[in-house]
Scaffold this motif. Sequence first.
Motif, PDB file in Angstrom:
ATOM      1  N   GLY A  10       0.801  -1.209   0.000  1.00 12.02           N
ATOM      2  CA  GLY A  10       0.000   0.000   0.000  1.00 12.02           C
ATOM      3  C   GLY A  10       0.836   1.261   0.000  1.00 12.02           C
ATOM      4  N   ALA A  11       0.181   2.371   0.265  1.00 12.94           N
ATOM      5  CA  ALA A  11       0.836   3.680   0.288  1.00 12.94           C
ATOM      6  C   ALA A  11       0.246   4.497   1.419  1.00 12.94           C
ATOM      7  N   GLY A  12       1.011   5.488   1.861  1.00 15.43           N
ATOM      8  CA  GLY A  12       0.536   6.320   2.960  1.00 15.43           C
ATOM      9  C   GLY A  12       1.154   7.699   2.937  1.00 15.43           C
ATOM     10  N   VAL A  13       0.574   8.590   3.723  1.00 16.39           N
ATOM     11  CA  VAL A  13       1.103   9.937   3.888  1.00 16.39           C
ATOM     12  C   VAL A  13       1.073  10.273   5.375  1.00 16.39           C
ATOM     13  N   ASN A  14       2.157  10.869   5.848  1.00 12.82           N
ATOM     14  CA  ASN A  14       2.292  11.222   7.259  1.00 12.82           C
ATOM     15  C   ASN A  14       2.622  12.710   7.384  1.00 12.82           C
ATOM     16  N   PHE A  15       1.981  13.373   8.347  1.00 14.20           N
ATOM     17  CA  PHE A  15       2.237  14.787   8.606  1.00 14.20           C
ATOM     18  C   PHE A  15       2.723  14.928  10.050  1.00 14.20           C
ATOM     19  N   GLY A  16       3.925  15.490  10.236  1.00 10.66           N
ATOM     20  CA  GLY A  16       4.492  15.600  11.578  1.00 10.66           C
ATOM     21  C   GLY A  16       4.914  17.012  11.916  1.00 10.66           C
ATOM     22  N   SER A  17       5.014  17.281  13.226  1.00 14.34           N
ATOM     23  CA  SER A  17       5.471  18.600  13.666  1.00 14.34           C
ATOM     24  C   SER A  17       6.063  18.502  15.061  1.00 14.34           C
ATOM     25  N   SER A  18       6.968  19.427  15.344  1.00 21.25           N
ATOM     26  CA  SER A  18       7.582  19.528  16.662  1.00 21.25           C
ATOM     27  C   SER A  18       8.048  20.966  16.844  1.00 21.25           C
ATOM     28  N   MET A  19       7.972  21.470  18.079  1.00 23.29           N
ATOM     29  CA  MET A  19       8.373  22.846  18.366  1.00 23.29           C
ATOM     30  C   MET A  19       9.373  22.864  19.516  1.00 23.29           C
ATOM     31  N   GLY A  20      10.219  23.893  19.539  1.00 20.11           N
ATOM     32  CA  GLY A  20      11.222  23.982  20.593  1.00 20.11           C
ATOM     33  C   GLY A  20      11.748  25.391  20.745  1.00 20.11           C
ATOM     34  N   THR A  21      12.780  25.536  21.571  1.00 17.89           N
ATOM     35  CA  THR A  21      13.409  26.833  21.838  1.00 17.89           C
ATOM     36  C   THR A  21      14.920  26.658  21.849  1.00 17.89           C
ATOM     37  N   VAL A  22      15.623  27.577  21.215  1.00 16.40           N
ATOM     38  CA  VAL A  22      17.084  27.554  21.162  1.00 16.40           C
ATOM     39  C   VAL A  22      17.617  28.795  21.873  1.00 16.40           C
ATOM     40  N   PHE A  23      18.581  28.606  22.754  1.00 15.45           N
ATOM     41  CA  PHE A  23      19.218  29.704  23.491  1.00 15.45           C
ATOM     42  C   PHE A  23      18.200  30.536  24.286  1.00 15.45           C
ATOM     43  N   GLN A  24      17.068  29.946  24.628  1.00 12.53           N
ATOM     44  CA  GLN A  24      15.999  30.616  25.381  1.00 12.53           C
ATOM     45  C   GLN A  24      15.487  31.873  24.679  1.00 12.53           C
ATOM     46  N   ARG A  25      15.735  31.970  23.397  1.00 16.36           N
ATOM     47  CA  ARG A  25      15.343  33.179  22.652  1.00 16.36           C
ATOM     48  C   ARG A  25      14.709  32.867  21.310  1.00 16.36           C
ATOM     49  N   LEU A  26      15.189  31.855  20.633  1.00 14.00           N
ATOM     50  CA  LEU A  26      14.702  31.530  19.302  1.00 14.00           C
ATOM     51  C   LEU A  26      13.668  30.406  19.379  1.00 14.00           C
ATOM     52  N   SER A  27      12.513  30.649  18.789  1.00 14.39           N
ATOM     53  CA  SER A  27      11.481  29.631  18.690  1.00 14.39           C
ATOM     54  C   SER A  27      11.715  28.816  17.417  1.00 14.39           C
ATOM     55  N   THR A  28      11.653  27.506  17.518  1.00  9.10           N
ATOM     56  CA  THR A  28      11.876  26.634  16.363  1.00  9.10           C
ATOM     57  C   THR A  28      10.626  25.807  16.083  1.00  9.10           C
ATOM     58  N   GLU A  29      10.395  25.568  14.817  1.00  8.84           N
ATOM     59  CA  GLU A  29       9.271  24.717  14.402  1.00  8.84           C
ATOM     60  C   GLU A  29       9.741  23.797  13.287  1.00  8.84           C
ATOM     61  N   ILE A  30       9.506  22.507  13.452  1.00  8.25           N
ATOM     62  CA  ILE A  30       9.859  21.508  12.451  1.00  8.25           C
ATOM     63  C   ILE A  30       8.566  20.902  11.916  1.00  8.25           C
ATOM     64  N   ASP A  31       8.420  20.870  10.601  1.00 11.15           N
ATOM     65  CA  ASP A  31       7.253  20.257   9.961  1.00 11.15           C
ATOM     66  C   ASP A  31       7.725  19.251   8.926  1.00 11.15           C
ATOM     67  N   THR A  32       7.056  18.107   8.881  1.00 13.29           N
ATOM     68  CA  THR A  32       7.435  17.070   7.922  1.00 13.29           C
ATOM     69  C   THR A  32       6.208  16.568   7.177  1.00 13.29           C
ATOM     70  N   THR A  33       6.432  16.194   5.929  1.00 13.67           N
ATOM     71  CA  THR A  33       5.434  15.492   5.120  1.00 13.67           C
ATOM     72  C   THR A  33       6.128  14.300   4.486  1.00 13.67           C
ATOM     73  N   GLU A  34       5.613  13.100   4.737  1.00  9.40           N
ATOM     74  CA  GLU A  34       6.241  11.873   4.243  1.00  9.40           C
ATOM     75  C   GLU A  34       5.276  11.143   3.312  1.00  9.40           C
ATOM     76  N   LEU A  35       5.778  10.765   2.153  1.00  7.66           N
ATOM     77  CA  LEU A  35       5.028   9.964   1.190  1.00  7.66           C
ATOM     78  C   LEU A  35       5.725   8.616   1.080  1.00  7.66           C
ATOM     79  N   VAL A  36       5.040   7.535   1.474  1.00  8.38           N
ATOM     80  CA  VAL A  36       5.709   6.246   1.593  1.00  8.38           C
ATOM     81  C   VAL A  36       4.934   5.140   0.893  1.00  8.38           C
ATOM     82  N   ALA A  37       5.670   4.110   0.470  1.00  2.49           N
ATOM     83  CA  ALA A  37       5.096   2.841   0.029  1.00  2.49           C
ATOM     84  C   ALA A  37       5.421   1.817   1.101  1.00  2.49           C
ATOM     85  N   ALA A  38       4.489   0.909   1.383  1.00  4.21           N
ATOM     86  CA  ALA A  38       4.657   0.011   2.521  1.00  4.21           C
ATOM     87  C   ALA A  38       4.284  -1.420   2.166  1.00  4.21           C
TER      88      ALA A  38
END
Length: 226
Positions: free
Chosen positions: A77-105
Amino acid sequence: MLRIQLSLAAALALVAAGSAHAEPAWRVDIGSSTRWLGSTSAASLTTDNLSTANFGAEHRIATLTAPFEIPIEIAGGAGVNFGSSMGTVFQRLSTEIDTTELVAAAHATAHLDHRIALSARASLGASRTAVTLSDLYTTGLTPVDDHGWGTVSAASLGAEFAPVALQRFRLGVGAEVGYVATSAIALHAYPSDRPASDLSIATTYASIGHLDLDGWAFRFSVHAAF
């Protein structure tokens, strides 16, 4: 004429009997997963886990018989995954990570009985990863961001339980534990308001390193087979 009618009736009876004993051929999954990011590149951007929404569909390719007459369904089959994560660097910079994965399984399911099953899954595909960094305290400062494409692969083992297990329809839940591996993606500190590359002078931006999102993952899902 009577012979033709009897032949048609027999053919319809055979088709109906085959349909009544047919096993579900298609399956759809909806789930969510948590990935514990283990790379140092991910740890430099966030200490949170990567939360992912998973959607997939598969078709049964074959059914094998294991020892003790245990049926094992093999599906692709096939699938799609949507991911996210947030964080802080040096107590000043806000970070956001977003992913989109297209896979065969590829998915193997061993039915211990009509409600309980064990499963194994392997997948391979492409992943788009985007990172955004923003200043938490300076108003009007333009965030920087970048994205890139890489590969993603995963392998997992799990168990399933189907409260509804009819001949041609199953509705169940499942849980899986596995490992996800991704290729490292090079990222740069591009301003979010940068003009299109073909409308501006070529500019070199500072590198913010490579990011990979490897880690152990736990997935919970709901599936329907028909």
